[in-house]
Write a protein that holds these residues in place. Structure first.
Motif, short mmCIF file in Angstrom:
data_model
loop_
_atom_site.label_atom_id
_atom_site.label_comp_id
_atom_site.label_asym_id
_atom_site.label_seq_id
_atom_site.Cartn_x
_atom_site.Cartn_y
_atom_site.Cartn_z
N UNK A 56 1.58 -2.41 0.28
CA UNK A 56 1.43 -3.61 1.11
C UNK A 56 0.10 -3.56 1.84
N UNK A 57 -0.93 -4.11 1.23
CA UNK A 57 -2.28 -4.05 1.80
C UNK A 57 -2.45 -4.99 2.98
N UNK A 58 -1.46 -5.84 3.25
CA UNK A 58 -1.56 -6.73 4.42
C UNK A 58 -1.33 -5.98 5.73
N UNK A 59 -0.80 -4.75 5.65
CA UNK A 59 -0.56 -3.97 6.85
C UNK A 59 -1.87 -3.64 7.54
N UNK A 60 -1.92 -3.87 8.84
CA UNK A 60 -3.14 -3.62 9.61
C UNK A 60 -3.30 -2.13 9.90
N UNK A 61 -4.54 -1.69 10.00
CA UNK A 61 -4.87 -0.31 10.36
C UNK A 61 -5.91 -0.36 11.48
N UNK A 62 -5.64 0.36 12.56
CA UNK A 62 -6.60 0.47 13.65
C UNK A 62 -7.57 1.60 13.33
N UNK A 63 -8.84 1.32 13.05
CA UNK A 63 -9.78 2.39 12.69
C UNK A 63 -9.89 3.48 13.76
N UNK A 64 -9.59 3.14 15.02
CA UNK A 64 -9.67 4.13 16.09
C UNK A 64 -8.42 5.01 16.15
N UNK A 65 -7.39 4.64 15.42
CA UNK A 65 -6.17 5.45 15.35
C UNK A 65 -5.48 5.17 14.01
N UNK A 66 -6.11 5.54 12.89
CA UNK A 66 -5.59 5.15 11.58
C UNK A 66 -4.27 5.80 11.21
N UNK A 67 -4.01 7.01 11.73
CA UNK A 67 -2.84 7.77 11.31
C UNK A 67 -1.83 8.00 12.43
N UNK A 68 -2.16 7.59 13.65
CA UNK A 68 -1.28 7.91 14.77
C UNK A 68 -1.30 9.40 15.07
N UNK A 69 -2.43 10.03 14.81
CA UNK A 69 -2.55 11.48 14.99
C UNK A 69 -2.45 11.86 16.46
N UNK A 70 -1.57 12.79 16.82
CA UNK A 70 -1.53 13.23 18.23
C UNK A 70 -2.82 13.94 18.62
N UNK A 71 -3.20 13.78 19.87
CA UNK A 71 -4.45 14.40 20.33
C UNK A 71 -4.48 15.90 20.08
#
Length: 371
Positions: A56-71
């Protein structure tokens, strides 16, 4: 926009040429081959999919947090560098790390495509040629998908890591037909599966989770293919020939453990190479990843019959010898099930949306009739 415009630093050379070695082998035996390999070939045909439709390529991705990676997973977390960074800087760091990771995935998948094509050319058995042809298509799809993710959702690429390129070059330059299997199917694919799985199981973002789960479903077949082919062949080799291949595995494992840590990312944030190496070396997240890195490689190496004293000693040194007893078949079946469960969830959501749409249309029709 050209891909070259998106590289954070330009590749050393726009076209990398690896001289071909070894023979192209034709088999005139068209009888049925090994039942297990032909079953895997049939599965490879049945499981082909279109990345434009399944994802589903319509899903948005935030380039500043693409993976939800914890700090805590970021190498600079808890260091003086982190304390000086603004939230915007930290978002940029997440973007760079994701770009670096997925760029290496992309370059590795192109390498896998070339290696699979090389196997089609050089392997002597027709059943292995058949399966390798389906794998070549799989790897092309994976490269297409990772390239699209980087272009459309991240907007940044990193060049291929020097050490990954070196391992690819060593694999492709070797004239022995089994070396693309060993270098790609066992080492590079094993590394990739560990990295894919770690991100797949920790990301909170649906698009990268879909991409990684579906790619890993294919890779489960590829590793099974490599195991079958090499296990049969290595039973026929002399001790000296097996030692040569074990040396290749040892060198490749140390290389991947010590050199694939994202030092390039830290250098792009103004940190010197030696400090970047030291920070990466002491990162708890990277130490965990290094352990997981071998979760797919060690049991596969043992299964195909490369388990001499020198190789075992190297795995003791790396602290991963016990992984040789891991159940590789269970890991692969779990990879397939995760992808199938994502499909079930998506189809169920789409069905609910269709039902709601029909109900809404019926309701509107009744309202118009009453009026």
């Amino acid at each position: 926009m050209s891909t070259h415009d998106l590289y954070i630093t330009p590749p050393a050379e726009p076209l990398w040429q690896v001289p071909a070695t070894g023979a192209a082998r034709f088999s005139w035996d068209y009888d049925d081959g090994r039942e297990r390999l032909l079953a895997l070939y049939q599965k490879g045909k049945d499981k082909q999919w279109d990345g434009n439709k399944r994802i589903d390529w319509s899903l948005e991705v935030d380039p500043a947090d693409p993976l939800g990676t914890p700090d805590e997973a970021l190498t600079l977390y808890g260091t003086p560098h982190w304390a000086k960074m603004t939230e915007k800087d930290r978002g940029e760091l997440r973007k760079h790390y994701t770009s670096w990771q997925f760029s290496q995935f992309l370059h590795g998948e192109q390498g896998a495509m070339v290696c699979a094509a090389r196997i089609v050319e050089s392997v002597p058995d027709l059943d292995a040629k058949f399966y390798s042809a389906t794998q070549t298509m799989d790897e092309a799809r994976h490269a297409e998908i990772y390239g699209r993710f980087l272009h459309e959702k991240i907007g940044m690429l990193y060049p291929v890591n020097d050490n990954l390129q070196g391992l690819l070059g060593d694999t492709l330059r070797d004239s022995r037909w089994d070396m693309p299997y060993l270098g790609m199917q066992v080492l590079i694919e094993g590394l990739a599966l560990a990295a894919f799985g770690m991100i797949r199981d920790t990301t909170t973002k649906p698009l990268p989770k879909q991409i990684l789960a579906y790619v890993m479903q294919d890779e489960a077949r590829h590793v099974a293919f490599g195991r079958m082919a090499l296990r049969d062949y290595y039973k026929q080799l002399s001790d000296a020939e097996l030692r040569e291949r074990e040396e290749f595995v040892i060198e490749g494992c140390y290389l991947m453990r010590d050199r694939l840590s994202g030092v390039e990312v830290l250098e792009n944030f103004g940190i010197g190479k030696q400090e970047a190496k030291d920070l990466s070396e002491h990162s708890e997240y990277l130490q965990l990843f290094r352990k997981l890195l071998f979760s797919r490689i060690v049991p596969c190496v043992k299964d195909i019959g490369l388990w001499g004293p020198r190789l075992q000693k190297a795995y003791v040194d790396m602290g991963v010898l016990e992984l040789g007893d891991s159940n590789l078949d269970l890991l692969m079946s779990q990879d397939e099930e995760i992808a199938e469960e994502l499909d079930r969830q998506r189809f169920a959501a789409e069905e609910q949306a269709r039902v709601a749409e029909v109900a809404e249309a019926i309701g509107e029709g009744r309202g118009e009739a009453a009026a």
